[in-house]
Scaffold this active site. Structure first.
Site, mmCIF file in Angstrom:
data_model
loop_
_atom_site.group_PDB
_atom_site.id
_atom_site.type_symbol
_atom_site.label_atom_id
_atom_site.label_comp_id
_atom_site.label_asym_id
_atom_site.label_seq_id
_atom_site.Cartn_x
_atom_site.Cartn_y
_atom_site.Cartn_z
ATOM 1 N N ASP A 35 0.354 -1.320 -0.127
ATOM 2 C CA ASP A 35 -0.094 0.380 0.312
ATOM 3 C C ASP A 35 0.850 1.411 0.232
ATOM 4 O O ASP A 35 2.223 1.054 0.189
ATOM 5 C CB ASP A 35 -1.165 0.027 1.535
ATOM 6 C CG ASP A 35 -2.328 0.547 0.960
ATOM 7 O OD1 ASP A 35 -2.232 1.869 -0.089
ATOM 8 O OD2 ASP A 35 -3.260 0.847 1.969
HETATM 9 C C1 BGC Z 1 -4.925 3.484 0.370
HETATM 10 C C2 BGC Z 1 -4.665 2.266 -0.537
HETATM 11 C C3 BGC Z 1 -5.102 3.385 -1.834
HETATM 12 C C4 BGC Z 1 -4.145 3.950 -2.165
HETATM 13 C C5 BGC Z 1 -3.753 4.680 -3.200
HETATM 14 C C6 BGC Z 1 -4.495 3.989 0.396
HETATM 15 O O1 BGC Z 1 -3.780 5.186 1.682
HETATM 16 O O2 BGC Z 1 -5.079 2.570 1.464
HETATM 17 O O3 BGC Z 1 -6.658 1.249 -0.584
HETATM 18 O O4 BGC Z 1 -5.298 2.298 -3.042
HETATM 19 O O5 BGC Z 1 -3.586 4.676 -1.214
HETATM 20 O O6 BGC Z 1 -4.273 5.558 -3.217
#
Ligand code: BGC
Length: 888
Positions: A262
């Protein structure tokens, strides 16, 4: 040859050289889209230099991977996509179709419909701006708590339903050539401290509750990409969790695609690579950058083999998404096409749930109604998506007020009253609003807004109150309580007091406390976060153009205290113990015999259905076999409608602790008035199985099982008995010891002998003193001054037999360190030593030894800059560790 001549010759030959290399590539197997995938991967892999391979492990920008122009390998582009293509930055940002959020999708109980929606999202991703290949969804984490900030994005509290929706979503999206990325693997069930929260969960709960949706996504959906979660699981961060990423996902389930972190969820270099986290996102990578990777190789912390494996997985996703198959012809007309607009509405119409319909107040009878009071800030400005990364900017959105006004037509007067002055949640919403203008509705915003709402309700035949959790939930925020914010309980009460025909519409992603008003209102619709067409979909249901068929994918408890996570959410000091084990959602309500307000699987229709007796294709199930459960379902009312038929398994004489019933199948069937159709749902022995932790296997004991067919988890209409001829087992090729090794189980798994004991360190930075490492609090840490050699020692108070320590590192960990013991606090003996420290969470085991003092002597920092930081230094002795059994 002198250099100018050599250079000239080079210039003359360059076009030929380039031509021949390009030609070679043009004929290359990896560029041949008809060649088998593995041949393409091998061919491309073989052409990469070591530097190019290493460069692929870290992102290039906020949403792209590194390109290899020499080999015509472009960047792979990503976009959030749970409910439509969000896009990050200018390259793929901007508006797109805003579909209903994950919880609405699951409320349809229609994986095929969700597959169509996901295919549309995939098409839009290809055609929006420069195009994206990897879509960051579906988000399939379990809705563990009613306060979970991202519940609205997630599908369900039930692993089977979440898994089936995931399979539908992935199949649809990947069917158009865009990669789904199933996330967040795993146990991202709360938002408070989400980057550090250490989830203490037993293996049975992991296997039966938190992992099955991912397992289905991999085994049945054949997903191409997985995202690790931010949180820790039994110690290590998910991105550094070898057990989870390699043992379970890759080796156990056979996942062969790309595993990525993530955003900023990778904390070390070697630990992350070795655990099986192939790619760090976003760029510029903090830990999986070339310099750090080369250093880790030099230090012997990781291997070329581990890196190669990760590279191959990244290549597989690059090739699968068609990136090497020539340029994509962009077709911007696909984005928000009329078909997609219709699909957003279809999903909302199928996912909105009719929860209460006393005296058949709904559907509204336009021949009898002359006026409707539409009340609530959310009627005008609803929240259409979960806040945070899934938020899509729509081209337009239809509010409930607009939808109802438009559908009501000229003969029904609409009296709009916001009911409150300030909107606590201005939702960036709605460019042009089609059809009726809410400003035309009779609105008076001066004076007392509550009184105005009451007056509007008093003067109307029907009152529709739209209430919202507004922005109290979403990414990064759990809800503070189940109560509706902003005085909305009082608003409903006041309206219902003057108009007996009050219908409440909920705009939320999590259950709310309805006790203050539920008995006073005859009508209730759960509209969730319904996407850009939400207002139209709500109107279709209110007026009966669409017969509601959504059912709850989560239990609506009466009160917060009724939920199993009560008292264990969000945890303290970065630790949250999943003490309820497998008893999540209805499993808990059933077991404890707590009456929910609205049970899992519940939803009303404007017609009625009759369930005929069950037929089993055979009464006995072989351990390798399969049976079909069939029944006739008849529409006994006067309207066409759809019914979700739910299949639960009940074990009447369980040999181990088991839920009362568990969802293992469902089907949605459309029936004209008076029509009967046969519904068939398959059952396999795995559907009867529990996870046998000591046996390291799935197991179903031979014997009788009850198949229950219901209209909800509390409305079982038919049952039959199936006999499992002999024990079913499915081996799980890893030991639960590995899970324990990764960090231990629950808080009572072992006694930390160092906790609260006198402690000293060679140095300390500011307030980060040595005592912070033994204060039983993972949110605090000891930090040394910069310098290669530093130590921290604990006086256990008495000579004790010890055999392991746990080092809970903050980001500054030691590459080289020794664990030492002493009986006088002066002279030290090494009991363990390494030059390949990995950071994150490390268990160091050694032969049982008698000592009063224990220390860690760090001699080489893992990151440049020097110094060390330990959240916790824990010391354990033999005989005080009770793995596996201590947490369900
Ligand atoms: C979130 C993810 C997301 C990623 C990119 C993160 O903060 O937890 O779900 O896909 O950001 O935007």
């Amino acid at each position: 040859m002198n250099s100018p001549i050599r250079f000239l010759l080079f210039l003359i030959l360059l076009p030929m050289l380039m031509g021949s290399s390009l030609q070679a590539q043009d004929n290359a197997v990896y560029l041949n889209k008809t060649a088998p995938l593995e041949d393409r991967v091998n061919d491309l892999f073989g052409r990469l230099t070591e530097d190019e391979k290493i460069s692929l492990l870290g992102g290039a920008s906020a949403n792209t991977t590194v390109a290899i122009p020499r080999l015509q390998v472009p960047s792979m582009r990503m976009a959030d996509a749970g409910a439509g293509v969000r896009g990050i930055g200018s390259s793929n940002g901007g508006p797109a179709s805003a579909f209903p959020s994950g919880v609405v999708m699951a409320s349809t109980w229609d994986p095929a419909l969700i597959g169509q929606a996901a295919a549309a999202i995939g098409d839009e991703a290809h055609n929006k701006k420069v195009g994206s290949q990897v879509l960051l969804g579906p988000a399939v984490n379990i809705q563990r708590s009613p306060l979970g900030g991202r519940n609205g994005e997630y599908f369900s509290e039930d692993p089977f339903l979440a898994g089936q929706m995931a399979v539908g979503y992935i199949t649809g999206m990947q069917g158009v050539g865009t990669s789904s990325c199933i996330k967040h693997f795993a146990c991202n069930n709360e938002e408070v401290d989400r980057r550090e929260a250490n989830v203490l969960v037993g293996e049975r709960a992991l296997r039966e509750i938190y992992l099955p949706a991912f397992e289905a996504g991999v085994k049945e959906g054949h997903v191409w990409t997985v995202m690790s979660s931010y949180n820790r699981i039994n110690g290590p961060h998910a991105s550094a969790n070898h057990y989870l990423l390699t043992d379970v996902l890759k080796q156990g389930w056979g996942f062969d695609g790309m595993m990525m972190s993530d955003w900023h969820g990778a904390h070390q270099t070697a630990t992350v690579i070795n655990a099986g986290n192939d790619l760090e996102m976003p760029g510029k990578p903090r830990n999986l950058n070339p310099a750090a990777i080369k250093l880790a190789l030099q230090n012997g912390q990781t291997t070329t083999a581990a890196i190669d494996e990760n590279v191959r997985r990244i290549l597989r996703t690059i090739i699968r998404t068609g990136l090497l198959d020539g340029p994509w012809q962009l077709d911007p007309t696909q984005v928000n096409s009329p078909e997609h607009q219709k699909l957003t509405r279809d999903v909302a119409e199928q996912g909105i749930i009719l929860l209460k319909n006393q005296d058949n107040i709904l559907p509204l009878d336009t021949t009898k109604i002359h006026s409707i009071a539409v009340i609530g800030l959310a009627a005008d400005r609803p929240q259409i998506e979960v806040r945070g990364s899934p938020e899509v900017t729509p081209f337009y959105s239809v509010s409930p007020l607009v939808g109802i006004t438009k559908r009501a037509g000229n003969d029904i007067a609409i009296h709009f009253a916001p009911g409150a002055i300030d909107n606590p949640a201005p939702v960036p919403n709605s460019a042009p609003v089609p059809a009726a203008d809410p400003a035309q509705a009779q609105t008076d915003t001066t004076g007392n807004p509550l009184q105005e709402a009451v007056d509007a309700a008093k003067n109307s035949d029907v009152a529709v109150v739209v209430v919202s959790t507004f922005r109290t939930e979403g990414e990064g925020h759990d809800r503070p309580s189940m109560s509706l914010p902003n005085g909305q309980d009082a608003l409903i009460q006041a309206v219902a007091a003057v108009n007996k025909r009050t219908i409440v519409i909920l705009n939320n992603g999590t259950p709310v406390d309805m006790r203050p008003w539920i008995d006073q209102v005859p009508g209730l619709l759960e509209a969730w976060f319904p996407g850009q067409e939400g207002g139209n979909a709500i109107a279709s249901i209110l007026f009966g153009d669409v017969n509601p068929s959504g059912k709850l994918p989560t239990t609506f408890g009466m009160r917060r205290e009724d939920y199993p996570d009560y008292g264990n959410f969000p945890g303290v000091k970065f630790r949250v113990a999943y003490e309820e084990g497998i008893y999540v959602g209805y499993r808990h309500f059933d077991k404890e015999n707590i009456a929910p307000l609205f049970p899992f699987g519940f939803g009303l229709s404007y017609t009625t259905f009759e369930y005929g007796p069950l037929q089993l294709s055979q009464p006995t199930l072989d351990p390798q076999g399969k049976i079909a459960v069939s029944l006739d379902v008849k529409n006994t009312g006067s309207r066409a409608g759809q019914e979700v038929v739910e299949l639960y398994i009940h074990d009447p004489s369980p040999k181990i602790d088991k839920p009362v019933r568990e969802l293992k199948g469902f089907a949605k069937v459309a029936l004209a008035p008076g029509e009967t159709k046969t519904v068939t749902i398959p059952i396999t022995p795995r559907d009867l199985a529990y996870f046998d932790v000591p046996g390291k296997q799935w197991k179903a004991d031979a014997g009788d099982y009850e198949i229950q067919i219901g209209a909800s988890s509390r409305d079982i209409r038919q049952h039959a008995t199936v006999h499992l001829a002999s024990d079913f087992t499915e081996a799980v090729p890893l030991s639960s010891d590995q899970l324990a090794l990764n960090g231990g189980f629950g808080k009572d798994a072992a006694v930390d002998l160092a906790a609260g004991k006198p402690v000293q360190a060679s140095s300390a930075l500011d307030k980060f003193g040595a005592e912070e490492a033994v204060d039983n609090d993972d949110t605090t840490h000891w930090s040394s001054q910069p310098g290669d050699s530093q130590w921290l020692m604990v006086d256990l108070g008495t000579t004790t037999t010890i055999d392991r320590v746990r080092l809970f590192w903050a980001d500054e960990y030691a590459l080289g360190y020794a664990i030492q013991v002493s009986n006088d606090g002066q002279s030290w003996t090494d009991v363990a030593k390494t030059s390949k420290g990995m950071g994150d969470v490390e268990w160091v085991r050694f032969a049982p030894t008698q000592a009063r003092w224990a220390r860690v002597l760090a001699s080489q920092p893992g990151k440049t800059g020097g110094g060390y930081s330990l959240n916790s230094f824990e010391v354990y002795g033999s005989g005080d560790h009770a793995p596996a059994a201590s947490v369900p």
